[in-house]
Design a protein around this motif. Structure first.
Motif, PDB file in Angstrom:
ATOM      1  N   MET A 199      -7.389  -8.883   7.358  1.00 17.48           N
ATOM      2  CA  MET A 199      -6.762 -10.372   6.512  1.00 17.48           C
ATOM      3  C   MET A 199      -8.151 -10.835   5.952  1.00 17.48           C
ATOM      4  N   VAL A 249      -6.894   1.744   2.776  1.00 10.79           N
ATOM      5  CA  VAL A 249      -6.488   0.382   1.711  1.00 10.79           C
ATOM      6  C   VAL A 249      -7.550  -0.838   0.939  1.00 10.79           C
ATOM      7  N   GLN A 250      -8.808  -1.000   1.871  1.00 11.80           N
ATOM      8  CA  GLN A 250     -10.066  -1.311   0.774  1.00 11.80           C
ATOM      9  C   GLN A 250      -9.940  -0.752  -0.504  1.00 11.80           C
ATOM     10  N   VAL A 281      -7.948 -10.312  -2.069  1.00 12.64           N
ATOM     11  CA  VAL A 281      -6.050 -10.758  -1.398  1.00 12.64           C
ATOM     12  C   VAL A 281      -6.580 -11.989  -0.900  1.00 12.64           C
ATOM     13  N   TYR A 324      -0.758  -9.665  -1.044  1.00 13.54           N
ATOM     14  CA  TYR A 324      -0.441  -7.608  -0.001  1.00 13.54           C
ATOM     15  C   TYR A 324       0.379  -8.140   0.981  1.00 13.54           C
ATOM     16  N   TYR A 325       0.867  -7.020   0.392  1.00 11.74           N
ATOM     17  CA  TYR A 325       3.003  -7.216   0.735  1.00 11.74           C
ATOM     18  C   TYR A 325       2.881  -6.514   2.150  1.00 11.74           C
ATOM     19  N   ASP A 326       3.104  -7.154   3.333  1.00 10.77           N
ATOM     20  CA  ASP A 326       2.902  -6.986   4.687  1.00 10.77           C
ATOM     21  C   ASP A 326       4.001  -6.085   5.171  1.00 10.77           C
ATOM     22  N   LEU A 346     -10.700  -8.511   3.867  1.00  9.00           N
ATOM     23  CA  LEU A 346      -9.998  -8.568   2.513  1.00  9.00           C
ATOM     24  C   LEU A 346      -9.798  -9.594   1.729  1.00  9.00           C
ATOM     25  N   THR A 367       1.016  -1.501   0.263  1.00 10.01           N
ATOM     26  CA  THR A 367      -0.142  -0.133   0.442  1.00 10.01           C
ATOM     27  C   THR A 367       0.604   1.499   0.000  1.00 10.01           C
ATOM     28  N   ILE A 423      -0.721 -13.851   1.314  1.00 11.64           N
ATOM     29  CA  ILE A 423      -0.495 -11.804   2.441  1.00 11.64           C
ATOM     30  C   ILE A 423       0.698 -12.510   1.902  1.00 11.64           C
ATOM     31  N   LEU A 471      -6.843  -1.407  -3.131  1.00 14.24           N
ATOM     32  CA  LEU A 471      -7.362  -2.734  -4.039  1.00 14.24           C
ATOM     33  C   LEU A 471      -7.942  -2.609  -4.374  1.00 14.24           C
TER      34      LEU A 471
END
Length: 300
Positions: free
Chosen positions: A152, A119-120, A161, A136-138, A155, A108, A164, A123
């Motif tokens: 999560m 975020v939602q 997503v 998702y790059y956490d 998502l 993000t 992750i 995405l």
């Protein structure tokens, strides 16, 4: 977007010409071919190890094209399309989609700490272009976002997503998500937790060190995830961990490029503001690689 990913998904370095600092396209294609030959299960381009903040949008678009041609369907291709600029991220998503990548990795925007509804919304825009849920790059240390397990699940439920890349500060959530069928599929995304997360059932990992020690990473995955031979996995880990630890302590990207060069695959130096590893660090790193039994890469 591909819904099943497994194995070592190698977040490769980006090679730069030592003369002018521009993208070295020939070296990039050679690197990808060497990865495929080493048994890597997937290639991740334009990620953090690939120095994406120092790349222009056009360079990243060109990287997607080179990678698609070099991979030629022999392993999964994952394009990181995240950016601090939303418009750039969406443009990169279109470019990756047009190259037919198997999946997209998305961080993000990371300058301002986003609210979950932001975020939602971000995405949703990415997924509408990508055509399916993404990885998702956490990485809370960069984004400042501490996404909860429940968020999560949301998502995933909303079709945003599927996986992750898990690089959190707190691995309690990691362990809980690994046993939660409603959560996105966890891919190990942090070097120190690689062995533990694979051993606890993650189907694969996204790691940068596999750029230059692919065989050790593949061997670890084979022992732990495929053969379920944890003692053998621990033997491999005893060789791999000193390499990872030295990089984490002394400059990950710079030493990954130094390690590649020491194995016969020169990828140039990092772009500023990252500085090259010193001669003293390079020598110490070569000694560690030697003790791990790491010799020249098989490039042909």
């Amino acid at each position: 977007m591909k819904s099943e990913l497994k194995g070592i998904l190698s977040a490769i370095l980006t090679p730069f010409d030592p003369g002018n600092g521009e993208l070295d396209e020939a070296a990039y294609a050679r690197l990808i071919r060497s990865q495929v030959k080493a048994g890597i299960h997937g290639i991740v381009v334009s990620g953090s190890t690939g120095e994406h903040p120092s790349l222009t949008v056009s360079e990243r678009q060109r990287i997607y094209q080179i990678a698609a041609e070099a991979v030629a369907g022999e392993c999964d291709l994952i394009a990181h399309v995240g950016s601090n600029n939303v418009r750039d991220a969406l443009e990169l998503t279109r470019a990756a989609r047009d190259q037919g990548v198997d999946q997209m990795l998305v961080v993000t925007p990371y300058f301002d700490r986003l609210k979950f509804h932001e975020v939602q919304r971000f995405l949703e825009k990415v997924v509408s272009i990508a055509g399916g849920p993404i990885i998702y790059y956490d990485t809370p240390g960069i984004t400042g976002l501490d996404i909860t397990e429940e968020q999560m699940v949301t998502l995933k439920r909303d079709g945003l997503v599927s996986h992750i890349k898990d690089s959190p500060a707190n691995y309690t959530r990691t362990m809980r998500m690994l046993s939660n069928p409603d959560a996105p599929t966890v891919l190990a995304g942090s070097d120190p937790a690689l062995l533990a997360v694979l051993a606890h059932g993650a189907p694969g990992s996204i790691i940068g060190a596999s750029t230059f020690v692919p065989e050790l990473c593949v061997e670890l995955y084979q022992a732990v995830s495929v053969d379920k031979d944890l003692p053998r996995g621990l033997e491999v880990w005893d060789r791999l961990w000193p390499i990872l630890n030295f990089m984490l302590l002394n400059g990950y990207v710079a030493l990954a490029k130094a390690g590649s060069a020491s194995r016969g695959l020169s990828l140039g130096e990092p772009r500023e503001p990252i500085t090259p590893a010193s001669a003293e660090l390079r020598q110490r790193f070569e000694d560690i690689l030697g003790r791990a039994g790491v010799g020249p890469l098989a490039l042909n």
